[in-house]
Design an enzyme around this catalytic site. Structure first.
Site, PDB file in Angstrom:
ATOM      1  N   GLY A  22     -55.242  -5.788  19.546  1.00 24.67           N
ATOM      2  CA  GLY A  22     -54.370  -6.561  18.663  1.00 24.67           C
ATOM      3  C   GLY A  22     -55.119  -7.195  17.512  1.00 24.67           C
ATOM      4  O   GLY A  22     -54.834  -8.334  17.136  1.00 24.67           O
ATOM      5  N   ALA A  23     -56.045  -6.456  16.915  1.00 26.73           N
ATOM      6  CA  ALA A  23     -56.979  -7.058  15.948  1.00 26.73           C
ATOM      7  C   ALA A  23     -56.585  -6.844  14.502  1.00 26.73           C
ATOM      8  O   ALA A  23     -57.397  -7.117  13.610  1.00 26.73           O
ATOM      9  CB  ALA A  23     -58.385  -6.498  16.189  1.00 26.73           C
ATOM     10  N   ASN A  24     -55.377  -6.386  14.236  1.00 28.95           N
ATOM     11  CA  ASN A  24     -54.995  -6.176  12.838  1.00 28.95           C
ATOM     12  C   ASN A  24     -54.400  -7.419  12.195  1.00 28.95           C
ATOM     13  O   ASN A  24     -54.222  -7.478  10.976  1.00 28.95           O
ATOM     14  CB  ASN A  24     -53.994  -5.022  12.724  1.00 28.95           C
ATOM     15  CG  ASN A  24     -52.708  -5.288  13.478  1.00 28.95           C
ATOM     16  OD1 ASN A  24     -52.705  -5.282  14.707  1.00 28.95           O
ATOM     17  ND2 ASN A  24     -51.615  -5.534  12.761  1.00 28.95           N
ATOM     18  N   THR A  25     -54.121  -8.448  13.004  1.00 30.34           N
ATOM     19  CA  THR A  25     -53.511  -9.653  12.457  1.00 30.34           C
ATOM     20  C   THR A  25     -53.838 -10.852  13.342  1.00 30.34           C
ATOM     21  O   THR A  25     -54.287 -10.698  14.488  1.00 30.34           O
ATOM     22  CB  THR A  25     -51.977  -9.484  12.348  1.00 30.34           C
ATOM     23  OG1 THR A  25     -51.409 -10.591  11.639  1.00 30.34           O
ATOM     24  CG2 THR A  25     -51.337  -9.393  13.719  1.00 30.34           C
ATOM     25  N   GLY A  26     -53.620 -12.046  12.819  1.00 33.12           N
ATOM     26  CA  GLY A  26     -53.680 -13.272  13.614  1.00 33.12           C
ATOM     27  C   GLY A  26     -54.998 -13.526  14.303  1.00 33.12           C
ATOM     28  O   GLY A  26     -56.080 -13.355  13.736  1.00 33.12           O
ATOM     29  N   GLY A  28     -56.495 -11.976  16.772  1.00 27.19           N
ATOM     30  CA  GLY A  28     -57.349 -10.816  16.963  1.00 27.19           C
ATOM     31  C   GLY A  28     -58.112 -10.455  15.711  1.00 27.19           C
ATOM     32  O   GLY A  28     -59.295 -10.089  15.770  1.00 27.19           O
ATOM     33  N   SER A 146     -52.660 -18.549  27.526  1.00 26.03           N
ATOM     34  CA  SER A 146     -51.851 -19.452  26.706  1.00 26.03           C
ATOM     35  C   SER A 146     -51.513 -20.706  27.495  1.00 26.03           C
ATOM     36  O   SER A 146     -51.480 -20.683  28.736  1.00 26.03           O
ATOM     37  CB  SER A 146     -50.555 -18.745  26.309  1.00 26.03           C
ATOM     38  OG  SER A 146     -49.591 -19.645  25.804  1.00 26.03           O
ATOM     39  N   TYR A 172     -42.659 -14.797  29.904  1.00 26.63           N
ATOM     40  CA  TYR A 172     -43.911 -14.984  29.158  1.00 26.63           C
ATOM     41  C   TYR A 172     -44.892 -15.805  29.987  1.00 26.63           C
ATOM     42  O   TYR A 172     -46.077 -15.467  30.080  1.00 26.63           O
ATOM     43  CB  TYR A 172     -43.631 -15.683  27.829  1.00 26.63           C
ATOM     44  CG  TYR A 172     -44.880 -15.921  27.001  1.00 26.63           C
ATOM     45  CD1 TYR A 172     -45.534 -14.872  26.377  1.00 26.63           C
ATOM     46  CD2 TYR A 172     -45.403 -17.209  26.845  1.00 26.63           C
ATOM     47  CE1 TYR A 172     -46.675 -15.081  25.620  1.00 26.63           C
ATOM     48  CE2 TYR A 172     -46.539 -17.434  26.091  1.00 26.63           C
ATOM     49  CZ  TYR A 172     -47.176 -16.370  25.478  1.00 26.63           C
ATOM     50  OH  TYR A 172     -48.322 -16.586  24.727  1.00 26.63           O
TER      51      TYR A 172
END
Length: 324
Positions: A22-26, A28, A146, A172
């Protein structure tokens, strides 16, 4: 360490290979960017390869992209096989990607989306890559949980896939509790090897795209209050980065923001809920996860007395706010 931990404390990462989901945004993106800037060879393991390539182009250093959809065990196996072809070692596996408060739907394999993506996808990926990490001294698996692991959270062994009823918030919470229980059980099994450690982290309340699935009644107030209640993705990534790179960090530790109620601030060791430390539930979850994914780890079952114990209550133990 008395001073506030920042990216300036990250040791030289040259010669190390880091895989960040998940490293393309935020969070990550910020995690991968910081590791690349310190010299690591970083793989952005992302669902959308095009977005991954655009993210890689904004980073400095040795950054490549691997397609990975954690909601598909077939994709997880394909990605793991590709990584095994490209690398003969992995130093850091950062299990960062996740979905939050999604409407009821299932993964490609029929798992509830949040449990299947946040926990089972990462469980399978870790198991398929772990033998590239075990020979590497100082290698680490860091899984991002989280504060939501405390909110209406339990492992519903009688209905893991929420087939009888569905609460997006409780589902969640189950997935994020599972992230922690997986970390603690993994550390128990890794301990005899002495080379690889498992740690967890949480970002506090960060302003990321995860909140896009919140109900409108919650999303609007949170948007208005975001400047007061949240911190940037760069700050939210610091607990993960410290867990991954601080030479003093220990297997089984959990890092989060050091501010009031772990909402914001610089990273420090924190504690998770009492439920997360229940050894019998951890081991039951492990066995169920192996059965559901078909992935067996190259690790023997643990001795009961090797279980990480729940720390005593400490300041900042209880997280609060909308999880990120």
């Amino acid at each position: 360490m008395g001073e506030k931990w920042t990216t300036a404390h990250i040791p030289d990462q040259r010669g190390r290979v880091a895989v960040v989901t998940g490293a393309n945004t935020g969070l990550g993106y910020e995690t991968a960017k910081a590791l690349a800037e310190r010299g690591a060879s970083v793989v952005l393991a992302v669902r959308d390869a095009g977005k991954g390539e655009r993210a890689a182009a904004r980073m400095r250093g040795d950054v490549t992209v691997q397609a990975l959809d954690l909601a598909s065990l077939g994709s997880v196996r394909t990605a793991a096989a590709a990584l095994r072809t490209r690398f003969d070692r992995i130093d850091l596996l950062i299990n960062n990607a996740g979905v939050m408060h999604t409407p009821k739907r299932t993964t490609e394999d029929g798992f509830e989306m949040q449990f299947g993506t946040n926990h089972l996808g990462h469980f399978a990926l870790t198991g398929l890559l772990l033998d590239l990490m075990l020979p590497v001294p100082g290698s680490r698996v860091v899984t991002v949980s989280s504060t939501g692991h405390r909110i209406r959270a339990a492992i519903h062994f009688d209905d893991l896939q929420w087939e009888r009823s569905y609460s997006r918030i409780a589902a969640y919470g189950q997935s994020k509790l599972a992230n922690l229980m997986f970390t603690y059980e993994l550390q128990r099994r890794l301990a005899p090897h002495g080379t690889t450690a498992a740690l967890a982290a949480h970002p506090g309340v960060s302003s990321t795209e995860l909140a896009r699935n919140l109900p409108a009644a919650l999303r609007l107030p949170i948007t208005w209050l975001a400047p007061l209640l949240t911190q940037s993705p760069a700050m939210g990534a610091l607990p993960t980065l410290r867990a991954a790179t601080d030479p003093a960090a220990l297997g089984g530790q959990y890092y989060g923001p050091g501010g009031r109620r772990e909402v914001r601030g610089h990273p420090r060791p924190v504690t998770s809920s009492q439920e997360s430390y229940e050894a019998a539930a951890q081991q039951r979850l492990w066995a169920v996860s192996e059965d559901l994914t078909g992935v067996r780890f190259p690790l023997a079952g643990p001795e009961r007395n090797a279980c990480p114990a729940a720390p005593r209550e400490s300041p900042g133990r209880r997280g609060a706010g909308s999880p990120a």
